[in-house]
Design an enzyme around this catalytic site. Structure first.
Site, PDB file in Angstrom:
ATOM      1  N   ARG A 244       0.863  -1.183   0.000  1.00  0.00           N
ATOM      2  CA  ARG A 244       0.000   0.000   0.000  1.00  0.00           C
ATOM      3  C   ARG A 244       0.901   1.235   0.000  1.00  0.00           C
ATOM      4  O   ARG A 244       1.903   1.286   0.720  1.00  0.00           O
ATOM      5  CB  ARG A 244      -0.914   0.036   1.230  1.00  0.00           C
ATOM      6  CG  ARG A 244      -2.121  -0.878   1.151  1.00  0.00           C
ATOM      7  CD  ARG A 244      -3.127  -0.429   0.090  1.00  0.00           C
ATOM      8  NE  ARG A 244      -4.268  -1.336  -0.047  1.00  0.00           N
ATOM      9  CZ  ARG A 244      -4.370  -2.332  -0.925  1.00  0.00           C
ATOM     10  NH1 ARG A 244      -3.378  -2.572  -1.757  1.00  0.00           N
ATOM     11  NH2 ARG A 244      -5.448  -3.083  -0.979  1.00  0.00           N
ATOM     12  N   GLU A 273      -2.193   7.547  -5.036  1.00  0.00           N
ATOM     13  CA  GLU A 273      -2.526   6.895  -6.312  1.00  0.00           C
ATOM     14  C   GLU A 273      -3.982   7.040  -6.719  1.00  0.00           C
ATOM     15  O   GLU A 273      -4.317   6.901  -7.886  1.00  0.00           O
ATOM     16  CB  GLU A 273      -2.154   5.408  -6.264  1.00  0.00           C
ATOM     17  CG  GLU A 273      -3.057   4.560  -5.370  1.00  0.00           C
ATOM     18  CD  GLU A 273      -2.708   3.076  -5.423  1.00  0.00           C
ATOM     19  OE1 GLU A 273      -1.520   2.734  -5.269  1.00  0.00           O
ATOM     20  OE2 GLU A 273      -3.634   2.266  -5.619  1.00  0.00           O
ATOM     21  N   HIS A 305      -0.361  -0.243  -9.830  1.00  0.00           N
ATOM     22  CA  HIS A 305      -1.169  -1.169  -9.029  1.00  0.00           C
ATOM     23  C   HIS A 305      -1.668  -2.349  -9.867  1.00  0.00           C
ATOM     24  O   HIS A 305      -2.871  -2.606  -9.957  1.00  0.00           O
ATOM     25  CB  HIS A 305      -2.355  -0.424  -8.385  1.00  0.00           C
ATOM     26  CG  HIS A 305      -2.802  -1.067  -7.104  1.00  0.00           C
ATOM     27  ND1 HIS A 305      -3.170  -0.355  -6.008  1.00  0.00           N
ATOM     28  CD2 HIS A 305      -2.941  -2.373  -6.748  1.00  0.00           C
ATOM     29  CE1 HIS A 305      -3.523  -1.174  -5.035  1.00  0.00           C
ATOM     30  NE2 HIS A 305      -3.380  -2.413  -5.467  1.00  0.00           N
TER      31      HIS A 305
HETATM   32  P1  NAI Z   1      -1.987 -11.011   5.006  1.00  0.00           P
HETATM   33  O1  NAI Z   1      -3.013 -10.449   5.926  1.00  0.00           O
HETATM   34  O2  NAI Z   1      -2.032 -12.460   4.653  1.00  0.00           O
HETATM   35  O3  NAI Z   1      -0.532 -10.708   5.606  1.00  0.00           O
HETATM   36  C1  NAI Z   1      -0.150  -9.512   6.173  1.00  0.00           C
HETATM   37  C2  NAI Z   1       0.955  -9.807   7.176  1.00  0.00           C
HETATM   38  O4  NAI Z   1       1.464  -8.574   7.648  1.00  0.00           O
HETATM   39  C3  NAI Z   1       0.459 -10.592   8.398  1.00  0.00           C
HETATM   40  O5  NAI Z   1       1.283 -11.723   8.627  1.00  0.00           O
HETATM   41  C4  NAI Z   1       0.570  -9.573   9.523  1.00  0.00           C
HETATM   42  O6  NAI Z   1       0.886 -10.187  10.787  1.00  0.00           O
HETATM   43  C5  NAI Z   1       1.720  -8.736   9.028  1.00  0.00           C
HETATM   44  N1  NAI Z   1       1.814  -7.433   9.684  1.00  0.00           N
HETATM   45  C6  NAI Z   1       0.851  -6.704  10.320  1.00  0.00           C
HETATM   46  N2  NAI Z   1       1.381  -5.595  10.847  1.00  0.00           N
HETATM   47  C7  NAI Z   1       2.699  -5.622  10.553  1.00  0.00           C
HETATM   48  C8  NAI Z   1       3.782  -4.759  10.847  1.00  0.00           C
HETATM   49  N3  NAI Z   1       3.610  -3.638  11.573  1.00  0.00           N
HETATM   50  N4  NAI Z   1       5.003  -5.091  10.392  1.00  0.00           N
HETATM   51  C9  NAI Z   1       5.200  -6.221   9.680  1.00  0.00           C
HETATM   52  N5  NAI Z   1       4.212  -7.089   9.379  1.00  0.00           N
HETATM   53  C10 NAI Z   1       2.988  -6.787   9.822  1.00  0.00           C
HETATM   54  O7  NAI Z   1      -2.032 -10.101   3.719  1.00  0.00           O
HETATM   55  P2  NAI Z   1      -1.542 -10.459   2.245  1.00  0.00           P
HETATM   56  O8  NAI Z   1      -2.622 -11.113   1.480  1.00  0.00           O
HETATM   57  O9  NAI Z   1      -0.205 -11.113   2.318  1.00  0.00           O
HETATM   58  O10 NAI Z   1      -1.397  -8.984   1.616  1.00  0.00           O
HETATM   59  C11 NAI Z   1      -0.407  -8.092   2.079  1.00  0.00           C
HETATM   60  C12 NAI Z   1      -0.731  -6.724   1.523  1.00  0.00           C
HETATM   61  O11 NAI Z   1      -0.544  -6.720   0.105  1.00  0.00           O
HETATM   62  C13 NAI Z   1      -2.204  -6.306   1.697  1.00  0.00           C
HETATM   63  O12 NAI Z   1      -2.413  -5.690   2.926  1.00  0.00           O
HETATM   64  C14 NAI Z   1      -2.419  -5.333   0.572  1.00  0.00           C
HETATM   65  O13 NAI Z   1      -2.172  -4.047   1.070  1.00  0.00           O
HETATM   66  C15 NAI Z   1      -1.345  -5.701  -0.444  1.00  0.00           C
HETATM   67  N6  NAI Z   1      -1.897  -6.156  -1.722  1.00  0.00           N
HETATM   68  C16 NAI Z   1      -1.475  -5.530  -2.876  1.00  0.00           C
HETATM   69  C17 NAI Z   1      -1.953  -5.921  -4.105  1.00  0.00           C
HETATM   70  C18 NAI Z   1      -1.468  -5.308  -5.388  1.00  0.00           C
HETATM   71  O14 NAI Z   1      -2.125  -5.471  -6.422  1.00  0.00           O
HETATM   72  N7  NAI Z   1      -0.352  -4.621  -5.412  1.00  0.00           N
HETATM   73  C19 NAI Z   1      -2.984  -6.975  -4.191  1.00  0.00           C
HETATM   74  C20 NAI Z   1      -3.304  -7.611  -2.934  1.00  0.00           C
HETATM   75  C21 NAI Z   1      -2.794  -7.188  -1.739  1.00  0.00           C
END
Ligand code: NAI
Length: 344
Positions: A244, A273, A305
């Site tokens: 993000r 964005e 994105h």
């Molecule tokens: P997820 O929920 O499976 O994993 C997120 C991880 O971040 C969790 O393990 C959580 O414990 C950890 N986390 C929380 N706070 C944290 C911190 N302060 N420091 C380090 N780690 C922390 O989410 P997922 O599916 O892996 O997605 C991650 C991110 O990717 C989403 O939040 C979204 O913003 C982004 N995303 C981007 C896309 C794109 O098209 N560029 C598409 C889909 C998701």
């Protein structure tokens, strides 16, 4: 279209519709016999466009649609009961106001974590081997290698911030390339342990040659990459953000690029964005001076994105979104609900 037996067709206002959204949502609606009544609107959902959804029980929104208190109140007053997000992220929804109004918010928790992890790798390889510069040169008949020098990924240290679904896959890919993977996550994952060494965040920032962000945007992670974080990073570090935009303080990163502390920057997301991405603005003047400054660096690669944008992911988004709407309507099946307290 006839809805599935026992299923009532729900009137759904789909915002920020692109051709691919329409194609895959209609396909999933037919394939799974949901039979919902989908109305496609091209504009983003913002205060000015919320009235388009009048009379629709469900509103289907994407990442740059605005679901703040004003918009939610308008939707609620017009009869909307369900907000179906076509995304995993939900930081753009005022969940407190949604719950106060009794609006149900659902999302697509995972559509293809591989798509985003692989895109992060594409940014790394593209930046490191200067593929975008090489492509342009060769088309012009310029076969000089000056300025195209890269480095072996093998043996380098990669720092993964957030080892959730995407971060874990990314860590495994990077381990497969022979890098040493450091990770930070407040909730370390057992699944990631074979590929990563968990370290405190400051150590990750200080030790990694490449840092890739895979944590969600929360009040704690807003501007996680700021002047202070950049100050402890290795000279020439490569920073990748496919998560993000607001995880990164763009002005601090520009200073880091100017001083050389940041050697490469790969972004699929950008702080501001919502006024730019997903639209063809090629014949307009871009007014965002911070963004245009980023475009002037030869060692910055930005995509708009598109990390999620694979056939598999777009099809999964459509199928889960319609399944969420059916589950909400019938009160049966899995529904990926998001509330201020709990995320499914
Ligand atoms: P997820 O929920 O499976 O994993 C997120 C991880 O971040 C969790 O393990 C959580 O414990 C950890 N986390 C929380 N706070 C944290 C911190 N302060 N420091 C380090 N780690 C922390 O989410 P997922 O599916 O892996 O997605 C991650 C991110 O990717 C989403 O939040 C979204 O913003 C982004 N995303 C981007 C896309 C794109 O098209 N560029 C598409 C889909 C998701």
């Amino acid at each position: 279209m006839v809805a599935k037996e026992g299923n009532r067709a729900v009137k759904v206002a789909v915002f920020s519709t692109k051709s691919y959204d329409q194609y895959y949502l209609q396909k999933a609606n037919r394939k799974h016999g949901h039979g919902h009544d989908l109305t496609f609107f091209e504009p983003r959902l913002i205060e000015r466009t919320a009235s388009l959804a009048v009379g629709h029980e469900a509103v289907c929104a994407f990442v740059n649609d605005r679901l703040n208190a004003d918009v939610l109140r308008t939707l609620h007053a017009q009869g909307t009961e369900l907000i179906a997000l076509r995304s995993a992220g939900f930081n753009h929804v005022d969940l407190d106001v949604a719950s106060e109004l009794g609006l149900t918010v659902v999302r697509v928790p995972a559509y293809s974590p591989h798509a985003v992890a692989e895109h992060a790798l594409a940014l790394i390889l593209g930046l490191n081997r200067k593929i975008f510069r090489a492509y342009n040169r060769v088309r012009e008949g310029n076969f000089s290698l000056e300025g195209l020098l890269g480095f072996d990924l093998y043996g380098k240290r990669v720092g993964v911030v957030g080892t959730g679904k995407i971060g874990r896959i990314f860590a495994r890919i990077m381990a497969g390339l022979g890098t040493e993977v450091l990770a930070f996550d407040p909730y370390p994952s057992r699944e990631a342990e074979p590929f990563v060494r968990y370290v405190p965040l400051a150590e990750l920032f200080g030790e990694a040659d490449i840092i890739s962000l895979h944590c969600p945007l929360t009040p704690e992670t807003h501007h996680l990459i700021d002047d202070g974080a950049i100050a402890v990073m290795k000279d020439g570090v490569m920073l990748i953000n496919t998560s993000r935009g607001q995880l990164v303080d763009t002005r601090a990163v520009i200073d880091g690029l100017k001083s050389g502390r940041i050697g490469h920057l790969g972004l699929d997301v950008y702080e501001e964005e919502e006024e730019l991405f997903f639209e063809d603005l090629s014949d307009r003047v871009i007014r965002d001076d911070v963004f245009t400054r980023l475009l002037t660096f030869p060692n910055v690669l930005i995509t708009g994105h598109q990390g999620f944008f694979t056939e598999e992911a777009v099809a999964n988004i459509a199928e889960t979104t319609l399944a969420n709407i059916s589950a909400f309507e019938s009160g049966t099946g899995t529904i990926h609900r998001v509330t201020a307290e709990k995320v499914a």
